[in-house]
Design an enzyme around this catalytic site. Structure first.
Site, mmCIF file in Angstrom:
data_model
loop_
_atom_site.group_PDB
_atom_site.id
_atom_site.type_symbol
_atom_site.label_atom_id
_atom_site.label_comp_id
_atom_site.label_asym_id
_atom_site.label_seq_id
_atom_site.Cartn_x
_atom_site.Cartn_y
_atom_site.Cartn_z
ATOM 1 N N ARG A 46 0.856 -1.198 0.000
ATOM 2 C CA ARG A 46 0.000 0.000 0.000
ATOM 3 C C ARG A 46 0.886 1.240 0.000
ATOM 4 O O ARG A 46 0.601 2.223 -0.670
ATOM 5 C CB ARG A 46 -0.964 0.013 1.193
ATOM 6 N N TYR A 98 -14.755 19.544 -14.178
ATOM 7 C CA TYR A 98 -15.105 18.157 -14.497
ATOM 8 C C TYR A 98 -16.219 17.707 -13.530
ATOM 9 O O TYR A 98 -16.133 17.950 -12.316
ATOM 10 C CB TYR A 98 -13.856 17.284 -14.336
ATOM 11 N N ASP A 170 -5.702 20.978 -12.355
ATOM 12 C CA ASP A 170 -6.062 19.717 -12.999
ATOM 13 C C ASP A 170 -5.603 19.835 -14.452
ATOM 14 O O ASP A 170 -6.186 20.572 -15.239
ATOM 15 C CB ASP A 170 -7.577 19.490 -12.900
ATOM 16 N N LYS A 195 -6.702 9.233 -19.099
ATOM 17 C CA LYS A 195 -6.906 9.922 -20.377
ATOM 18 C C LYS A 195 -5.607 9.897 -21.202
ATOM 19 O O LYS A 195 -5.185 8.841 -21.601
ATOM 20 C CB LYS A 195 -7.418 11.335 -20.096
HETATM 21 C C1 LIG Z 1 -11.631 12.015 -16.113
HETATM 22 C C2 LIG Z 1 -11.275 13.255 -15.385
HETATM 23 C C3 LIG Z 1 -11.118 13.264 -13.988
HETATM 24 C C4 LIG Z 1 -11.382 12.036 -13.131
HETATM 25 O O1 LIG Z 1 -10.492 11.014 -13.400
HETATM 26 P P1 LIG Z 1 -10.855 9.446 -13.285
HETATM 27 O O2 LIG Z 1 -9.585 8.786 -13.716
HETATM 28 O O3 LIG Z 1 -12.011 9.193 -14.204
HETATM 29 O O4 LIG Z 1 -11.210 9.182 -11.873
HETATM 30 C C5 LIG Z 1 -10.749 14.459 -13.381
HETATM 31 N N1 LIG Z 1 -10.556 15.589 -14.098
HETATM 32 C C6 LIG Z 1 -10.707 15.614 -15.442
HETATM 33 C C7 LIG Z 1 -10.499 16.888 -16.176
HETATM 34 C C8 LIG Z 1 -11.077 14.456 -16.131
HETATM 35 O O5 LIG Z 1 -11.248 14.493 -17.454
#
Ligand SMILES: *Cc1c(COP(=O)(O)O)cnc(C)c1O
Length: 382
Positions: A46, A98, A170, A195
């Protein structure tokens, strides 16, 4: 070292026992100790796993960061960052965040006494007006989803510095190939590695990077205490995905530009939202803080018909109708019926998110096939 070389090599050495060039998937939960508390830096998985360590080192290098932590999802990273705060603390955040981040802030953390202000960050004065002695963090997302707004990162990191509060960016939509917020003064950058970083639509993962040892220690403590860590198999997949990040991003940007220009010239298309257009409201900021403009594009139809948009989305053959973004394959989404369906129609339309708005994650297929697909699908609508 330059970006592409770091993407392939950073944090990785041939396996010391076999010479394997790829970092092995260390599928283990614990590590044998020579004597009580005498070990090689790994005690329990962990806390640390060597496959994850290699990935964290590579990701840190790509964001020019000293430290990185990986998570079982992007939301796991967001959750960990907000746990730096205490009841009574306040956060100022981008207004079109998001959806999952907005849900976590409002449905989970507000209940625990943390307060969030959602503001249009084009309006510097409106953001200043939210500041008070409880403000602890400013949360920036840029480009935004799905309206492709661009927020001036350097302006807000300077403001955070002046106020002595944390700034978080982000950076999922841009990826470290296009934008490095820590270099612009941010305290923490976070990613949904699901992504562009993973890039192959086969893994869910999150990451955060920072240059502050103090912040890293606090965030690592929260991560080890709460446990949202990724497994070694997923860490390997993202590590492998990263090796082509620079090549994929270059292709996403080239295809994105071609698609944006094709759509803009099409008689059935209304507005096209893409920060690379010189008349995009924050094109100058985008040019300053991004190296290129990426493969995310939103557009509307002149008819602004919900049904036309829905038919168009279903007529596409190269693009698949799906949530998510940043993979090698082109995806189309219809926010009004998918990601943003829970927002009342009037409110949705006020933010520009009209019935016919479609969001494209332009993939890395051959440009001619992508454009031809859009052309044939647009022929089918009124
Ligand atoms: C997809 C996304 C998230 C969340 O990420 P997950 O991997 O789906 O938990 C946060 N911020 C943005 C801009 C995203 O596109």
């Amino acid at each position: 070292m330059k970006f592409g070389t770091k993407a392939i090599h950073a944090g990785q050495e041939p396996d010391p026992t076999t010479g394997a060039i790829m970092t092995p998937i260390y599928q283990t939960s614990t590590y044998v100790q020579e004597a009580p508390a005498k070990h090689k830096g790994y005690a329990y998985a962990r806390g640390k796993n060597p496959t994850r360590t290699a990935l964290e080192s590579c990701l840190a290098a790509l964001e020019n960061a000293d430290h990185c932590l990986c998570f079982s999802s992007g939301m796991g990273a967001v959750d960990t960052i907000i746990k730096l705060l205490s009841p009574g603390d306040e956060v100022i955040a981008t207004d079109d965040l998001y959806g999952g981040t907005y849900r976590l802030f409002t449905k989970v953390f507000e209940k625990m006494g943390i307060r969030f202000h959602f503001v249009d960050m084009h309006d510097f004065a409106a953001v200043e007006a939210c500041v008070n002695d409880k403000t602890r963090m400013i949360w920036i997302e840029t480009p935004t989803n799905p309206m492709m707004k661009i927020i001036d990162i350097a302006h807000y990191t300077a403001m955070a510095n002046r106020l002595g509060i944390w700034s978080v960016v982000d950076n999922t939509f841009a990826s470290p190939y296009l934008q490095n917020p820590l270099d612009m003064g941010a305290d923490i950058v976070m990613h949904s590695a699901t992504k562009y970083l993973g890039g192959h639509s086969d893994v869910v993962m999150g990451a955060l990077m920072t240059n502050s040892k103090e912040l890293y220690d606090q965030l690592a403590f929260i991560t080890n205490s709460c446990g949202p860590v990724p497994g070694p198999q997923d860490s390997f997949l993202v590590l492998r995905g990263l090796k082509t990040l620079h090549l994929r991003m270059k292709a996403h940007c080239e295809n994105g530009r071609a698609v944006a220009e094709f759509l803009r010239a099409h008689p059935k298309v209304g507005k096209v939202y893409w920060p690379g257009f010189p008349d995009h409201p924050n094109h100058e900021v985008a040019k300053r803080q991004m190296r290129d403009f990426g493969g995310m594009i939103s557009f509307t139809l002149k008819s602004d018909s919900f049904d036309d948009a829905s038919e168009l989305a279903q007529s596409l053959r190269v693009f698949s109708l799906a949530e998510s973004l940043g993979g090698v394959e082109s995806l189309v989404g219809h926010p009004a019926s998918m990601t943003h369906a829970s927002i009342p129609r009037e409110e949705r339309i006020k933010t520009g998110l009209v019935d016919s708005l479609l969001r494209l994650s332009v993939g890395v297929e051959d440009m001619e096939d992508i454009i031809e697909d859009l052309r044939q699908a647009l022929e089918k609508v009124k």
